[in-house]
Design a protein around this motif. Sequence first.
Motif, PDB file in Angstrom:
ATOM      1  N   GLY A  49       0.846  -1.179   0.000  1.00 51.98           N
ATOM      2  CA  GLY A  49       0.000   0.000   0.000  1.00 51.98           C
ATOM      3  C   GLY A  49       0.884   1.232   0.000  1.00 51.98           C
ATOM      4  O   GLY A  49       1.975   1.224   0.581  1.00 51.98           O
ATOM      5  N   LEU A  50       0.445   2.289  -0.650  1.00 50.79           N
ATOM      6  CA  LEU A  50       1.266   3.487  -0.816  1.00 50.79           C
ATOM      7  C   LEU A  50       0.603   4.684  -0.161  1.00 50.79           C
ATOM      8  O   LEU A  50      -0.612   4.882  -0.304  1.00 50.79           O
ATOM      9  CB  LEU A  50       1.467   3.779  -2.304  1.00 50.79           C
ATOM     10  N   VAL A  51       1.403   5.488   0.542  1.00 56.13           N
ATOM     11  CA  VAL A  51       0.907   6.718   1.167  1.00 56.13           C
ATOM     12  C   VAL A  51       1.889   7.829   0.829  1.00 56.13           C
ATOM     13  O   VAL A  51       2.999   7.877   1.369  1.00 56.13           O
ATOM     14  CB  VAL A  51       0.776   6.563   2.699  1.00 56.13           C
ATOM     15  N   PHE A  52       1.480   8.712  -0.086  1.00 56.14           N
ATOM     16  CA  PHE A  52       2.305   9.854  -0.475  1.00 56.14           C
ATOM     17  C   PHE A  52       1.439  11.106  -0.380  1.00 56.14           C
ATOM     18  O   PHE A  52       0.488  11.263  -1.139  1.00 56.14           O
ATOM     19  CB  PHE A  52       2.866   9.683  -1.893  1.00 56.14           C
ATOM     20  N   SER A  53       1.775  11.981   0.542  1.00 50.31           N
ATOM     21  CA  SER A  53       0.930  13.136   0.821  1.00 50.31           C
ATOM     22  C   SER A  53       1.287  14.339  -0.045  1.00 50.31           C
ATOM     23  O   SER A  53       2.408  14.465  -0.546  1.00 50.31           O
ATOM     24  CB  SER A  53       1.056  13.525   2.289  1.00 50.31           C
ATOM     25  N   LYS A  54       0.319  15.241  -0.174  1.00 54.26           N
ATOM     26  CA  LYS A  54       0.544  16.491  -0.898  1.00 54.26           C
ATOM     27  C   LYS A  54       1.542  17.363  -0.156  1.00 54.26           C
ATOM     28  O   LYS A  54       2.185  18.227  -0.748  1.00 54.26           O
ATOM     29  CB  LYS A  54      -0.764  17.256  -1.052  1.00 54.26           C
ATOM     30  N   LYS A  55       1.660  17.165   1.139  1.00 52.37           N
ATOM     31  CA  LYS A  55       2.610  17.959   1.925  1.00 52.37           C
ATOM     32  C   LYS A  55       4.049  17.689   1.457  1.00 52.37           C
ATOM     33  O   LYS A  55       4.863  18.603   1.388  1.00 52.37           O
ATOM     34  CB  LYS A  55       2.459  17.599   3.403  1.00 52.37           C
ATOM     35  N   ASN A  56       4.343  16.417   1.149  1.00 55.62           N
ATOM     36  CA  ASN A  56       5.709  16.054   0.764  1.00 55.62           C
ATOM     37  C   ASN A  56       5.938  16.097  -0.745  1.00 55.62           C
ATOM     38  O   ASN A  56       7.053  16.362  -1.194  1.00 55.62           O
ATOM     39  CB  ASN A  56       6.039  14.657   1.287  1.00 55.62           C
ATOM     40  N   LEU A  57       4.911  15.790  -1.513  1.00 54.84           N
ATOM     41  CA  LEU A  57       4.997  15.837  -2.971  1.00 54.84           C
ATOM     42  C   LEU A  57       3.837  16.696  -3.461  1.00 54.84           C
ATOM     43  O   LEU A  57       2.709  16.219  -3.583  1.00 54.84           O
ATOM     44  CB  LEU A  57       4.912  14.421  -3.558  1.00 54.84           C
ATOM     45  N   LYS A  58       4.108  17.934  -3.733  1.00 54.53           N
ATOM     46  CA  LYS A  58       3.056  18.919  -3.991  1.00 54.53           C
ATOM     47  C   LYS A  58       2.235  18.641  -5.245  1.00 54.53           C
ATOM     48  O   LYS A  58       1.027  18.801  -5.259  1.00 54.53           O
ATOM     49  CB  LYS A  58       3.667  20.314  -4.088  1.00 54.53           C
ATOM     50  N   LEU A  59       2.888  18.225  -6.309  1.00 55.36           N
ATOM     51  CA  LEU A  59       2.201  18.041  -7.586  1.00 55.36           C
ATOM     52  C   LEU A  59       1.795  16.584  -7.799  1.00 55.36           C
ATOM     53  O   LEU A  59       2.541  15.659  -7.454  1.00 55.36           O
ATOM     54  CB  LEU A  59       3.103  18.480  -8.741  1.00 55.36           C
ATOM     55  N   ALA A  60       0.631  16.375  -8.403  1.00 54.99           N
ATOM     56  CA  ALA A  60       0.155  15.025  -8.692  1.00 54.99           C
ATOM     57  C   ALA A  60       1.147  14.286  -9.603  1.00 54.99           C
ATOM     58  O   ALA A  60       1.337  13.081  -9.464  1.00 54.99           O
ATOM     59  CB  ALA A  60      -1.220  15.078  -9.342  1.00 54.99           C
ATOM     60  N   VAL A  61       1.767  15.017 -10.497  1.00 57.16           N
ATOM     61  CA  VAL A  61       2.763  14.418 -11.391  1.00 57.16           C
ATOM     62  C   VAL A  61       3.901  13.801 -10.584  1.00 57.16           C
ATOM     63  O   VAL A  61       4.359  12.693 -10.885  1.00 57.16           O
ATOM     64  CB  VAL A  61       3.319  15.491 -12.360  1.00 57.16           C
ATOM     65  N   GLN A  62       4.348  14.499  -9.546  1.00 59.06           N
ATOM     66  CA  GLN A  62       5.423  13.983  -8.699  1.00 59.06           C
ATOM     67  C   GLN A  62       4.965  12.741  -7.926  1.00 59.06           C
ATOM     68  O   GLN A  62       5.688  11.743  -7.858  1.00 59.06           O
ATOM     69  CB  GLN A  62       5.880  15.064  -7.720  1.00 59.06           C
ATOM     70  N   ARG A  63       3.771  12.808  -7.342  1.00 59.03           N
ATOM     71  CA  ARG A  63       3.253  11.668  -6.576  1.00 59.03           C
ATOM     72  C   ARG A  63       3.106  10.443  -7.470  1.00 59.03           C
ATOM     73  O   ARG A  63       3.520   9.337  -7.100  1.00 59.03           O
ATOM     74  CB  ARG A  63       1.902  12.013  -5.935  1.00 59.03           C
TER      75      ARG A  63
END
Length: 135
Positions: A49-63
Motif C-alpha cells: 500500500g502506498l501513502v504519499f501526501s501532498k505535503k511532501n509531494l506537492k504536484l500530482a505528477v510527482q506523486r
Amino acid sequence: MKALGFPKSARLLRPADYSKVFDDVQLKVPHRNFLILATPNDLGHARIGLVFSKKNLKLAVQRNRVKRQVRETFRLQSDLPGVDIVILGRQGLANLDNQTIRDSLNDLWRRLKKKYHQSSPSRAAESRPAGRGTG
C-alpha cells in the motif's frame, strides 16, 4: 512476451488492510526519503500500500511518478516474504531522479527481507525441512 502486471492480490485495497499494518507494525525500515511499515500476513505473498501526501509531494505528477517507481521495484521483487507493506513518502522525494528512487527502494527491499528473517527465526525454521523424523 510475458505479461507483466500488478494484480489486485498484490495491493492493499481496503482501509482495514492499511489499519492492520498501522496498528500492528512489526517491521519498520527507515530511510531518508521513505518509511516502510510491515506486518506478516497469512496469504503467503507480499501486498503493498502506498501513502504519499501532498505535503511532501506537492504536484500530482510527482506523486504519480514516485508511486510508479515503487510499484515497479515491488513487482520485480520475487522473493519477498508474506507481509503487508505500507510505504510512506517523506520530504525531499520530489528532488530525486528515477534512478536514485529505484536504487533507494531496492536497498529498502533488501533490508526488509533481512529484518524479516532476523525477527522471525520460527518462520524461517518452518520453511526449512526437518532434519530427523521420529519413527
